[in-house]
Design an enzyme around this catalytic site. Sequence first.
Site, PDB file in Angstrom:
ATOM      1  N   LYS A  21       0.844  -1.210   0.000  1.00 27.27           N
ATOM      2  CA  LYS A  21       0.000   0.000   0.000  1.00 27.27           C
ATOM      3  C   LYS A  21       0.871   1.249   0.000  1.00 27.27           C
ATOM      4  O   LYS A  21       0.626   2.193  -0.752  1.00 27.27           O
ATOM      5  CB  LYS A  21      -0.895  -0.017   1.245  1.00 27.27           C
ATOM      6  CG  LYS A  21      -1.463   1.332   1.628  1.00 27.27           C
ATOM      7  CD  LYS A  21      -2.329   1.257   2.856  1.00 27.27           C
ATOM      8  CE  LYS A  21      -1.628   1.432   4.179  1.00 27.27           C
ATOM      9  NZ  LYS A  21      -1.203   2.810   4.485  1.00 27.27           N
ATOM     10  N   ASN A  22       1.884   1.259   0.843  1.00 29.69           N
ATOM     11  CA  ASN A  22       2.684   2.482   0.981  1.00 29.69           C
ATOM     12  C   ASN A  22       3.616   2.734  -0.202  1.00 29.69           C
ATOM     13  O   ASN A  22       4.206   3.807  -0.307  1.00 29.69           O
ATOM     14  CB  ASN A  22       3.482   2.454   2.285  1.00 29.69           C
ATOM     15  CG  ASN A  22       2.598   2.696   3.493  1.00 29.69           C
ATOM     16  OD1 ASN A  22       1.426   3.008   3.348  1.00 29.69           O
ATOM     17  ND2 ASN A  22       3.173   2.540   4.679  1.00 29.69           N
ATOM     18  N   CYS A 116      -4.815   8.086   9.888  1.00 26.68           N
ATOM     19  CA  CYS A 116      -4.997   7.525  11.228  1.00 26.68           C
ATOM     20  C   CYS A 116      -4.518   8.540  12.269  1.00 26.68           C
ATOM     21  O   CYS A 116      -3.493   9.186  12.078  1.00 26.68           O
ATOM     22  CB  CYS A 116      -4.190   6.244  11.376  1.00 26.68           C
ATOM     23  SG  CYS A 116      -4.721   4.911  10.302  1.00 26.68           S
ATOM     24  N   ARG A 121       1.347  14.810  13.033  1.00 19.88           N
ATOM     25  CA  ARG A 121       1.388  14.746  11.575  1.00 19.88           C
ATOM     26  C   ARG A 121       1.583  16.080  10.864  1.00 19.88           C
ATOM     27  O   ARG A 121       0.750  16.496  10.042  1.00 19.88           O
ATOM     28  CB  ARG A 121       0.130  14.058  11.044  1.00 19.88           C
ATOM     29  CG  ARG A 121      -0.065  12.707  11.678  1.00 19.88           C
ATOM     30  CD  ARG A 121      -0.961  11.835  10.855  1.00 19.88           C
ATOM     31  NE  ARG A 121      -0.442  10.476  10.873  1.00 19.88           N
ATOM     32  CZ  ARG A 121      -0.621   9.592   9.914  1.00 19.88           C
ATOM     33  NH1 ARG A 121      -1.284   9.906   8.853  1.00 19.88           N
ATOM     34  NH2 ARG A 121      -0.098   8.405  10.004  1.00 19.88           N
ATOM     35  N   ASP A 305       5.195   0.744  11.726  1.00 18.53           N
ATOM     36  CA  ASP A 305       3.942   0.113  11.307  1.00 18.53           C
ATOM     37  C   ASP A 305       3.836  -1.345  11.761  1.00 18.53           C
ATOM     38  O   ASP A 305       2.805  -1.986  11.544  1.00 18.53           O
ATOM     39  CB  ASP A 305       3.781   0.204   9.775  1.00 18.53           C
ATOM     40  CG  ASP A 305       3.491   1.635   9.320  1.00 18.53           C
ATOM     41  OD1 ASP A 305       3.261   2.499  10.180  1.00 18.53           O
ATOM     42  OD2 ASP A 305       3.513   1.878   8.098  1.00 18.53           O
ATOM     43  N   ARG A 398      -8.272  -0.362   5.404  1.00 17.69           N
ATOM     44  CA  ARG A 398      -7.437   0.641   4.726  1.00 17.69           C
ATOM     45  C   ARG A 398      -6.114   0.027   4.295  1.00 17.69           C
ATOM     46  O   ARG A 398      -5.490   0.501   3.336  1.00 17.69           O
ATOM     47  CB  ARG A 398      -7.159   1.825   5.651  1.00 17.69           C
ATOM     48  CG  ARG A 398      -8.401   2.599   6.027  1.00 17.69           C
ATOM     49  CD  ARG A 398      -8.048   3.774   6.885  1.00 17.69           C
ATOM     50  NE  ARG A 398      -7.058   4.591   6.198  1.00 17.69           N
ATOM     51  CZ  ARG A 398      -6.543   5.695   6.672  1.00 17.69           C
ATOM     52  NH1 ARG A 398      -6.925   6.127   7.852  1.00 17.69           N
ATOM     53  NH2 ARG A 398      -5.649   6.374   6.002  1.00 17.69           N
TER      54      ARG A 398
HETATM   55  C1  UD1 Z   1       4.724   6.863   5.928  1.00 19.08           C
HETATM   56  C2  UD1 Z   1       3.805   5.673   5.889  1.00 19.08           C
HETATM   57  C3  UD1 Z   1       3.317   5.320   7.285  1.00 19.08           C
HETATM   58  C4  UD1 Z   1       4.509   5.128   8.215  1.00 19.08           C
HETATM   59  C5  UD1 Z   1       5.465   6.311   8.141  1.00 19.08           C
HETATM   60  C6  UD1 Z   1       6.738   6.068   8.916  1.00 19.08           C
HETATM   61  C7  UD1 Z   1       2.828   5.974   3.701  1.00 19.08           C
HETATM   62  C8  UD1 Z   1       1.618   6.259   2.897  1.00 19.08           C
HETATM   63  N1  UD1 Z   1       2.680   5.991   5.020  1.00 19.08           N
HETATM   64  O1  UD1 Z   1       3.952   7.959   6.426  1.00 19.08           O
HETATM   65  O2  UD1 Z   1       2.549   4.133   7.214  1.00 19.08           O
HETATM   66  O3  UD1 Z   1       4.041   4.959   9.547  1.00 19.08           O
HETATM   67  O4  UD1 Z   1       5.831   6.585   6.784  1.00 19.08           O
HETATM   68  O5  UD1 Z   1       7.393   4.933   8.458  1.00 19.08           O
HETATM   69  O6  UD1 Z   1       3.887   5.696   3.170  1.00 19.08           O
HETATM   70  N2  UD1 Z   1       7.064  14.637   9.997  1.00 19.08           N
HETATM   71  C9  UD1 Z   1       7.322  15.948  10.251  1.00 19.08           C
HETATM   72  N3  UD1 Z   1       7.199  16.850   9.224  1.00 19.08           N
HETATM   73  C10 UD1 Z   1       6.831  16.464   7.968  1.00 19.08           C
HETATM   74  C11 UD1 Z   1       6.599  15.105   7.714  1.00 19.08           C
HETATM   75  C12 UD1 Z   1       6.714  14.208   8.749  1.00 19.08           C
HETATM   76  O7  UD1 Z   1       7.637  16.312  11.371  1.00 19.08           O
HETATM   77  O8  UD1 Z   1       6.742  17.324   7.087  1.00 19.08           O
HETATM   78  C13 UD1 Z   1       7.147  13.661  11.113  1.00 19.08           C
HETATM   79  C14 UD1 Z   1       5.790  13.005  11.368  1.00 19.08           C
HETATM   80  O9  UD1 Z   1       5.006  13.788  12.230  1.00 19.08           O
HETATM   81  C15 UD1 Z   1       6.207  11.707  12.019  1.00 19.08           C
HETATM   82  C16 UD1 Z   1       7.526  11.380  11.304  1.00 19.08           C
HETATM   83  O10 UD1 Z   1       7.979  12.589  10.725  1.00 19.08           O
HETATM   84  O11 UD1 Z   1       6.455  11.899  13.386  1.00 19.08           O
HETATM   85  C17 UD1 Z   1       7.370  10.329  10.215  1.00 19.08           C
HETATM   86  O12 UD1 Z   1       6.597  10.838   9.173  1.00 19.08           O
HETATM   87  P1  UD1 Z   1       6.817  10.404   7.649  1.00 19.08           P
HETATM   88  O13 UD1 Z   1       8.071   9.615   7.528  1.00 19.08           O
HETATM   89  O14 UD1 Z   1       6.632  11.601   6.811  1.00 19.08           O
HETATM   90  O15 UD1 Z   1       5.583   9.432   7.445  1.00 19.08           O
HETATM   91  P2  UD1 Z   1       4.504   9.442   6.293  1.00 19.08           P
HETATM   92  O16 UD1 Z   1       5.164   9.618   4.972  1.00 19.08           O
HETATM   93  O17 UD1 Z   1       3.375  10.330   6.636  1.00 19.08           O
END
Ligand code: UD1
Length: 430
Positions: A21-22, A116, A121, A305, A398
């Site tokens: 999915k990711n 979620c 986030r 995850d 999901r």
């Molecule tokens: C992706 C995955 C999710 C997984 C996560 C971490 C997808 C669709 N989802 O989510 O299942 O749990 O990676 O492996 O691929 N952060 C910031 N600023 C930002 C972006 C992120 O501070 O601009 C922080 C987030 O709050 C969080 C951490 O970085 O604490 C990880 O986020 P990120 O690696 O961006 O995860 P996602 O891409 O949202």
Amino acid sequence: MRVTVYGGRRLFGEIAVDGAKNAALPLLAATVLTDDEVILENVPDVGDVRTMIALLESVGKRVLLLEPGVYSIRTERELVGTPPEELVRRLRASFLLLGPLMARHGSSQLPLPGGCPIGVRPVDLHLKGLRALGAELSSQGGSWGARAERLHPAEIHLDYPSVGATEQIMMTAALIPGRTVISNPAQDPEVHDLARLLIKMGAGIMIEPGRLQVEGAKKLSGAVHTVIPDRINAGTFLIAGAIAGGDVTVTRCQPLHLEALLSKLDELGITVHEHVESVRVISDGPGSFVGGRVEARPYPGFPTDLQPQMMALLSVARGSSIIKETVWESRFAHAAELVRMGAQIRLEGSTALIEGVAGLSGAEVSVNDVRAGAALVLAGLIAEGATVVIDRDEHIRRGYRDLVGDLNRLGAAIIEETLTVEGSVTAETR
Ligand code: UD1
């Protein structure tokens, strides 16, 4: 939905995992970078993917299902830069469209995404990256707008290796001629899968230790690409075999992507056999393995995850365990639910201290995140009596096409029912 798990059955047999999915979500988002046909194979039929497909259709793409898991995606009408808020809010990954839509359409506007509820986030790193690439950003009433008049390549350092921010920058930079360098990028297999698609579409991408270079092109073309296997779902089934006891082989997976989990299971005393595209786990169930320490970290660290599923496993290990969550600050909601089932877990900030118990007992529990849902179903596999998992917002679907059916095929006894809005049961689906 409402999932009722009758505990006490061991699991035996083989289970093949679908595409990730990711990986599929950013690959689908990348199709807006070209008008040509992109064919994606091994796309999983899960809720989040359906939402992303609906988003693509809403901005002007035509998405055709050629056969199960195979989609043809091409531009049908002039792209629009503002997907409907209702769809965007369902999925955090929808924010990935901001940069690519801007680069293709000239401007884009997206409300802050949902997903979620597992942490604050923020999207600051996405915005920092887009701004560095010359995007003009503006925020208005909870949504972000981006304009593309002055795009240029850039050198961007990410304070944290965010998966989404890395993907957002890679996709946008792929349509900006010249060399963009991202330092401290996420190194997840799903990020590399996106790189492979962008290369096929005509961008140049070089992955180096601690750095990712994107050689952008003025125009990108169509491509055919197969989504990598879902390492999180593979891991879920391996942990299911480990907790329930039995002999489970997960096929069509990529063991290399599962190293953090496999070495941890081995450390706990669970038998793991790795093959080229499959992993077999043999276990005697609760009490046959010891506790340990798990720290959820960016790839190649232990995946956040799989943290909830691991917590279910460690709650019935011999001795004590520690889980530290460094990725999402609020990702412990499942701990309270496991405690209702008899687990001994104490939370101290982002650390969970677990005292292994001999067994769990059935209870009514509820979920607010896809992986927490999976973890509670796994806990139900060994609980005495019936465990009722209330998943009001369909979180489990999901990320899993058919978690209940798959576990039942391995020998579990689980019933899945659909809930009406009021919470009463309408139909038995399994
Ligand atoms: C992706 C995955 C999710 C997984 C996560 C971490 C997808 C669709 N989802 O989510 O299942 O749990 O990676 O492996 O691929 N952060 C910031 N600023 C930002 C972006 C992120 O501070 O601009 C922080 C987030 O709050 C969080 C951490 O970085 O604490 C990880 O986020 P990120 O690696 O961006 O995860 P996602 O891409 O949202």
